[in-house]
Design an enzyme around this catalytic site. Structure first.
Site, short mmCIF file in Angstrom:
data_model
loop_
_atom_site.label_atom_id
_atom_site.label_comp_id
_atom_site.label_asym_id
_atom_site.label_seq_id
_atom_site.Cartn_x
_atom_site.Cartn_y
_atom_site.Cartn_z
CE LYS A 141 -1.93 2.05 3.47
NZ LYS A 141 -2.65 2.46 4.47
CG ASP A 160 -7.69 3.28 2.32
OD1 ASP A 160 -8.53 2.87 1.70
OD2 ASP A 160 -7.77 4.56 2.67
#
Ligand code: SF4
Length: 237
Positions: A141, A160
């Site tokens: 991420k 997320d």
């Protein structure tokens, strides 16, 4: 007669059983609407260079971008580059980032990443996924955020909590693991849209499709959303 309580319609897909065609159909309907709603989405974190974005993204784990943006001006004024950050006194660093939560682990990651950048990469933040993933505290991420927003490289889709929730509610993925969700989204969207797709889902999650109170009555995606809340039925007087 009392009004009926709002009830969430079940998502009509079994976990792991979403046909590609169904997800693709959902994406093809929803993506143009997301683009209309958020034509030029931007990263919610403030930054001036790849190093600042890397540190801000590490700080943003389990923390809001708004909070991180309150922390980073003083942090970068004190430690403006990888060399300065690598030499930071841990207690002082922890004090500066305390309000981001998990400050002990985040300080360790920030120090470790800064040291590695200085010692192994000439003081420059690497611009490939493979190398970024070697930095302490950096998973896919964070690497996708840095590559997409600081370097303009679409190498992955940052997943997320908002992207996870919206992907499920909109029928884009039946997976719960962020890596699998990322793969599902990468299969749906063209590479040049990967970074912005993540932004659009995040902004829609923040502004409309909140975790506890999705505002389906105001959502442009509602006619195509398998998770929309059934509107209240108000009986005629
Ligand atoms: S706000 Fe409601 S209709 Fe809109 S995406 Fe979320 S669950 Fe679906």
């Amino acid at each position: 007669m009392a009004a009926k309580q709002p009830a969430r319609k079940p998502v009509p897909f079994e976990p792991g059983g979403l046909p590609d065609a169904a997800a693709r159909h959902q994406f093809e309907v929803i993506d143009p609407l997301l683009k209309k709603l958020y034509p030029a989405p931007r990263c919610g974190l403030d930054f001036e260079n790849p190093f600042q974005l890397l540190i801000a993204t590490i700080l943003s784990a389990q923390c809001t971008d708004v909070r991180v943006n309150m922390i980073t001006p003083a942090l970068f004024a004190r430690f403006p580059d990888p060399a300065a950050m690598a030499e930071a006194d841990p207690p002082e660093l922890e004090k500066l980032i305390y309000t981001a939560g998990f400050y002990h682990n985040k300080a360790k990651s920030i120090l470790g990443a800064s040291k590695m950048i200085v010692q192994q990469y000439g003081g420059e933040v690497p611009n490939t996924m493979a190398v970024l993933l070697k930095l302490p505290g950096v998973a896919r991420k964070t690497a996708s955020v840095v590559l997409g927003n600081a370097f303009g490289i679409n190498e992955g889709i940052a997943v997320d909590t908002h992207v996870t929730r919206l992907s499920a509610r909109l029928g884009l993925s039946t997976n719960t693991d962020p890596v699998k969700i990322e793969r599902d989204l990468m299969a749906l969207a063209p590479r040049e849209d990967w970074t912005n797709l993540s932004h659009r889902l995040i902004w829609h999650g923040r502004l409309i499709c909140e975790a506890k109170r999705p505002r389906c009555e105001k959502c442009l995606l509602a006619p195509h959303c398998p998770s929309r809340i059934t509107p209240l039925v108000i009986p005629a007087p």
